[in-house]
Scaffold this active site. Structure first.
Site, short mmCIF file in Angstrom:
data_model
loop_
_atom_site.label_atom_id
_atom_site.label_comp_id
_atom_site.label_asym_id
_atom_site.label_seq_id
_atom_site.Cartn_x
_atom_site.Cartn_y
_atom_site.Cartn_z
CE LYS A 113 -4.34 -1.93 1.52
NZ LYS A 113 -5.52 -1.87 2.34
CE LYS A 197 -5.58 -8.57 -0.53
NZ LYS A 197 -6.52 -8.43 0.52
CE LYS A 200 -13.52 -4.95 1.60
NZ LYS A 200 -12.36 -4.60 2.44
P1 ATP Z 1 -8.58 -3.75 0.64
O1 ATP Z 1 -8.40 -3.94 -0.83
O2 ATP Z 1 -9.36 -2.51 1.00
O3 ATP Z 1 -7.33 -3.93 1.43
P2 ATP Z 1 -9.60 -6.43 0.80
O4 ATP Z 1 -10.51 -6.68 -0.32
O5 ATP Z 1 -8.24 -6.99 0.73
O6 ATP Z 1 -9.57 -4.88 1.11
P3 ATP Z 1 -10.06 -6.80 3.63
O7 ATP Z 1 -11.08 -5.96 4.31
O8 ATP Z 1 -8.65 -6.37 3.77
O9 ATP Z 1 -10.37 -6.95 2.08
O10 ATP Z 1 -10.19 -8.30 4.09
C1 ATP Z 1 -11.32 -8.87 4.73
C2 ATP Z 1 -11.15 -10.37 4.85
O11 ATP Z 1 -11.20 -10.98 3.54
C3 ATP Z 1 -9.79 -10.80 5.43
O12 ATP Z 1 -9.99 -11.94 6.25
C4 ATP Z 1 -8.98 -11.14 4.24
O13 ATP Z 1 -7.96 -12.07 4.53
C5 ATP Z 1 -10.03 -11.75 3.32
N1 ATP Z 1 -9.66 -11.57 1.92
C6 ATP Z 1 -9.49 -10.40 1.26
N2 ATP Z 1 -9.18 -10.60 -0.02
C7 ATP Z 1 -9.14 -11.95 -0.18
C8 ATP Z 1 -8.88 -12.81 -1.29
N3 ATP Z 1 -8.60 -12.30 -2.48
N4 ATP Z 1 -8.92 -14.14 -1.11
C9 ATP Z 1 -9.22 -14.67 0.10
N5 ATP Z 1 -9.48 -13.93 1.19
C10 ATP Z 1 -9.45 -12.59 1.06
#
Ligand code: ATP
Ligand code: LTN
Length: 329
Positions: A113, A197, A200
């Site tokens: 980030k 990955k 969001k």
């Molecule tokens: P951001 O992009 O804003 O960092 P994010 O989409 O990575 O957000 P988080 O809020 O950080 O989502 O994560 C919420 C939960 O979803 C956590 O337990 C994280 O490990 C899981 N998670 C997020 N992205 C993935 C993914 N691509 N595959 C599996 N688990 C995920």
């Protein structure tokens, strides 16, 4: 015997996607039957990257409604918004004082980030200290297990380190938590880039399938998902894009990815993707139907009640922590 406790959270930083669901929420729904469960909407974490105030309050509400629509039962679990329980920020400050900066700068999420900033000096302290707040979330509730996707493992390791350090320095106070990561769904990759990955905050909408996407959009995104150059459906590390689609297919059908690959081995990508799109649409339909039936009033009540219950637990722990550190309470 007292039940063990689980705690987890999601940032209201955008639309919840299939990665969040398969990596985290899907496990929570099962675990809430056997564990004392607390699920948080971590808005204080979300603001470590810029958010628009109006959009943030909308997203907080949307994530809460999605928790309910996905099957988190407020009769079994506490659902609350992090910023409504002051003790999270308070404990974070105390843990700040026993955290080494070198443990923060080496975090993969921080590196990813902060790399988006023009130079290191302009990276916010919030982004750097993010994992300390996460440790506070977890330690505050005597959490035994933290169900998350694989990307959070490093943060949980730091949580353990800080918990142990505090216990050594000030006396036994915190339960040392373990991660709970299921093999299936632990890391769903972006549809537009199988090396990163699904997220969001990825800039392209074609990176992810949002839980509230319409059937048309889901189909369009899957049909446009990148596939590997060679033809032929097989489950292999040499074909990461296809492997990711097979993992998604497997997670939502409970068939092994190898079995699905063998069913389609003589077909082209088009047929495989059409069937995957149909399976994803069917999988999300009941969640979307429930989502549309939940009133804002219900969400508000759940969040008020959740904050009150979480606050009670948090206040007891904070009293103990402050006393141990020599503060007058
Ligand atoms: P951001 O992009 O804003 O960092 P994010 O989409 O990575 O957000 P988080 O809020 O950080 O989502 O994560 C919420 C939960 O979803 C956590 O337990 C994280 O490990 C899981 N998670 C997020 N992205 C993935 C993914 N691509 N595959 C599996 N688990 C995920
Ligand atoms: N950093 C987590 C969100 C999060 C969390 C937590 C997860 C904040 N506090 C406590 C589990 C337990 C993420 O998913 N990005």
């Amino acid at each position: 015997m007292n039940k063990q406790r689980i705690f987890s959270g999601i940032q209201p930083s955008g639309n919840l996607h299939l990665g969040n669901y398969l990596g985290a929420v899907k496990n929570w729904i099962k675990l809430q039957n056997d564990y004392d469960s607390i699920f948080c909407i971590v808005d204080l974490h979300a603001i470590t990257v810029p958010q628009t105030p109006q959009e943030l309050s909308k997203k907080i509400f949307e994530v809460a409604k999605l928790y309910l629509a996905a099957g988190i039962d407020p009769g079994k679990s506490i659902i609350f918004v992090q910023s409504r329980v002051n003790e999270h920020a308070e404990l974070m400050w105390l843990l700040n004082t026993i955290t080494k900066t070198s443990d923060l700068t080496k975090m993969t999420q921080f590196k990813d980030k902060s790399a988006k900033e023009a130079n290191f000096e302009s990276v916010s302290a919030g982004l750097l200290n993010y994992p300390i707040l996460m440790a506070a979330d977890i330690l505050l509730y005597d959490t035994n297990l933290v169900p998350v996707g694989e990307d959070q493992l490093q943060h949980i390791e730091l949580t353990r380190k800080l918990g142990r350090k505090f216990n050594q320095q000030f006396g036994e106070t915190f339960v040392i938590p373990e991660e709970f990561i299921r093999k299936e769904g632990k890391r769903i990759m972006g549809l537009d880039n199988p090396l990163d990955k699904m997220s969001k905050s990825a800039s392209s909408e074609y990176n992810r399938i949002n839980l509230l996407d319409s059937p048309e959009i889901i189909t369009k995104k899957i049909m446009k998902a990148i596939t590997d150059s060679e033809q032929g459906i097989e489950y292999s590390d040499q074909k990461p894009a296809l492997k990711n689609l097979l993992n998604i297919f497997s997670s939502i059908t409970n068939l092994t990815p190898e079995k699905i690959a063998s069913t389609y081995k003589d077909n082209g990508y088009k047929e495989f993707k059409e069937d995957l799109a149909e399976a994803v649409v069917d999988y999300l339909k009941p969640i979307q139907e429930r989502y549309n039936k939940i009133s804002d009033e219900t969400v508000k009540k759940v969040l008020d009640n959740g904050a009150a219950r979480a606050r009670k637990l948090a206040q007891i722990k904070m009293k103990e922590v402050k006393k141990k550190m020599g503060m007058i309470i």
